[in-house]
Motif scaffolding. Structure first.
Motif, mmCIF file in Angstrom:
data_model
loop_
_atom_site.group_PDB
_atom_site.id
_atom_site.type_symbol
_atom_site.label_atom_id
_atom_site.label_comp_id
_atom_site.label_asym_id
_atom_site.label_seq_id
_atom_site.Cartn_x
_atom_site.Cartn_y
_atom_site.Cartn_z
ATOM 1 N N GLU A 6 0.831 -1.211 0.000
ATOM 2 C CA GLU A 6 0.000 0.000 0.000
ATOM 3 C C GLU A 6 0.867 1.264 0.000
ATOM 4 O O GLU A 6 0.629 2.199 -0.763
ATOM 5 C CB GLU A 6 -0.934 -0.027 1.222
ATOM 6 N N GLN A 7 1.913 1.247 0.840
ATOM 7 C CA GLN A 7 2.790 2.435 0.926
ATOM 8 C C GLN A 7 3.623 2.631 -0.339
ATOM 9 O O GLN A 7 3.829 3.750 -0.795
ATOM 10 C CB GLN A 7 3.701 2.332 2.154
ATOM 11 N N ARG A 28 3.608 5.957 -2.727
ATOM 12 C CA ARG A 28 4.801 6.743 -3.084
ATOM 13 C C ARG A 28 4.930 6.866 -4.602
ATOM 14 O O ARG A 28 5.197 7.934 -5.138
ATOM 15 C CB ARG A 28 6.072 6.087 -2.510
ATOM 16 N N LYS A 29 4.701 5.736 -5.295
ATOM 17 C CA LYS A 29 4.802 5.718 -6.752
ATOM 18 C C LYS A 29 3.781 6.681 -7.369
ATOM 19 O O LYS A 29 4.098 7.440 -8.297
ATOM 20 C CB LYS A 29 4.548 4.285 -7.241
ATOM 21 N N MET A 30 2.577 6.647 -6.846
ATOM 22 C CA MET A 30 1.511 7.485 -7.405
ATOM 23 C C MET A 30 1.731 8.964 -7.064
ATOM 24 O O MET A 30 1.373 9.843 -7.845
ATOM 25 C CB MET A 30 0.139 7.000 -6.900
ATOM 26 N N ALA A 31 2.322 9.249 -5.916
ATOM 27 C CA ALA A 31 2.626 10.635 -5.556
ATOM 28 C C ALA A 31 3.648 11.214 -6.533
ATOM 29 O O ALA A 31 3.539 12.357 -6.967
ATOM 30 C CB ALA A 31 3.153 10.703 -4.120
ATOM 31 N N ARG A 32 4.646 10.378 -6.895
ATOM 32 C CA ARG A 32 5.641 10.829 -7.885
ATOM 33 C C ARG A 32 4.978 11.075 -9.239
ATOM 34 O O ARG A 32 5.239 12.070 -9.914
ATOM 35 C CB ARG A 32 6.761 9.786 -8.028
ATOM 36 N N THR A 55 -5.892 9.745 -6.237
ATOM 37 C CA THR A 55 -6.378 9.138 -4.985
ATOM 38 C C THR A 55 -5.219 8.641 -4.126
ATOM 39 O O THR A 55 -5.240 8.772 -2.912
ATOM 40 C CB THR A 55 -7.315 7.943 -5.259
ATOM 41 N N GLN A 56 -4.218 8.039 -4.801
ATOM 42 C CA GLN A 56 -3.058 7.462 -4.109
ATOM 43 C C GLN A 56 -3.480 6.453 -3.041
ATOM 44 O O GLN A 56 -2.821 6.288 -2.027
ATOM 45 C CB GLN A 56 -2.168 8.571 -3.517
ATOM 46 N N ASN A 57 -4.600 5.794 -3.275
ATOM 47 C CA ASN A 57 -5.102 4.845 -2.273
ATOM 48 C C ASN A 57 -5.590 3.583 -2.983
ATOM 49 O O ASN A 57 -6.677 3.551 -3.557
ATOM 50 C CB ASN A 57 -6.242 5.505 -1.481
ATOM 51 N N ARG A 58 -4.745 2.576 -2.952
ATOM 52 C CA ARG A 58 -4.997 1.358 -3.715
ATOM 53 C C ARG A 58 -6.249 0.602 -3.252
ATOM 54 O O ARG A 58 -7.060 0.166 -4.076
ATOM 55 C CB ARG A 58 -3.746 0.464 -3.620
ATOM 56 N N ALA A 59 -6.390 0.476 -1.950
ATOM 57 C CA ALA A 59 -7.527 -0.287 -1.405
ATOM 58 C C ALA A 59 -8.854 0.368 -1.808
ATOM 59 O O ALA A 59 -9.795 -0.305 -2.237
ATOM 60 C CB ALA A 59 -7.409 -0.380 0.114
ATOM 61 N N GLN A 60 -8.904 1.676 -1.714
ATOM 62 C CA GLN A 60 -10.114 2.431 -2.070
ATOM 63 C C GLN A 60 -10.415 2.300 -3.569
ATOM 64 O O GLN A 60 -11.564 2.153 -3.970
ATOM 65 C CB GLN A 60 -9.869 3.885 -1.699
#
Lengths: 200, 200
Positions: free
Chosen positions: A6-7, A11-15, B99-104
């Protein structure tokens, strides 16, 4: 799913978000664009009409000239022809291999272009679609330089979409966006009959 | 124009007509098709929506699931969401980098797929559009084999259009028509800002 995955994802998506946002920040010029859809694949005219639906959703006034008339009334004409936000024009003659009459085709092309040219000078339009116009350049039914001159003189806010298999070099040069639609597979070649709602 | 040119044109077009007519005669199977629009160019979703406008022109019942929700209400949603012939659904979450939230995202993908899957079992629909669904396969938010199984079990008359940059191999294998939309030029790279009616 573990917290670690999840983390890592976060991080990847924030970049990725940083990259996307930076690109958006760099594109700030506001003006109308000329979009060309070319290639041998299915989806060029439908893409233009889908963009028009999008524009109509934002209450933009739209105009259409279809430079090829098929034998059957098309779904797009039936659908958009009734819409108060669209001026929909269909050229008075069909595919050259159906009419087999060059003089008649040229006359029809001139009439269709006269309508298109008037629309290009009318600032009340936000989006114009010139469907299959490139076909007229290919058969030399219409001088591409006249079309280029009118496109360049149009009001700055006006978006224009041009479709057709082959795109004239003169149009490609002034286009802002060009998408090439390539045929990778087609139901027709597998023996499936053309049908309303898909092909027309 | 001389008579000779006119006659030459007519003979050439008569031959072309024979070829076109022969091809049409060979494709006589009547059934729904699966169309996939992939590639990095602009015009995939708009092509799907243009085809839907065409289908609506022929009074066909349509369904849409948009598997990516942007930050802004789109023109296509504003336009088709009101139409009595369209069931329009937008997934409850946006781009993963937003979103940066995989579960969601996975939860939202499951909900959106549940709607799409129900539509695939409902013979009252003539055309379904699953916009940007391929994105969910790429991020492994949805199992492509479940989608393939449902597509194969759908009523035989039903047309389905799938869009997204990258197309899963499993979908490509069962698709009847695949068009690749390639980016040759884009206004965005020349600094033109994204705008309503064109980008959303």
């Amino acid at each position: 799913m573990s917290d670690e995955i999840e983390q890592k994802h976060q991080r990847k998506m924030a970049r990725l978000k940083e990259v996307v946002d930076a690109r958006i920040d760099q594109a700030q010029e506001e003006r109308g664009v000329l979009i060309a859809l070319k290639g041998n694949g299915k989806g060029k005219s439908s893409s233009a009409f889908g963009t028009m639906a999008r524009a109509l959703g934002h209450r933009q006034k739209c105009g259409v000239v279809q430079f090829i008339k098929g034998r059957i009334e098309t779904g797009e004409q039936l659908f958009f022809g009734q819409h108060p936000g669209v001026d929909f024009h269909v050229m008075g003659t069909g595919f050259t291999w159906e009419t087999q009459n060059r003089a008649q085709d040229i006359e029809a092309a001139e009439k269709a272009w006269a309508i298109a040219d008037r629309m290009l000078q009318d600032p009340s339009y936000q989006l114009l679609v010139f469907d299959e116009i490139t076909y007229l350049f290919k058969y030399k039914y219409l001088d591409v330089n006249r079309v280029v001159a009118s496109l360049q003189k149009r009001p700055p806010h006006m978006n224009v979409i041009i479709t057709g298999r082959t795109l004239a070099r003169e149009i490609a040069e002034i286009a802002d966006t060009i998408s090439v639609v390539q045929d990778e597979k087609h139901a027709f070649r597998a023996g499936v009959k053309a049908q309303p709602g898909i092909e027309w």
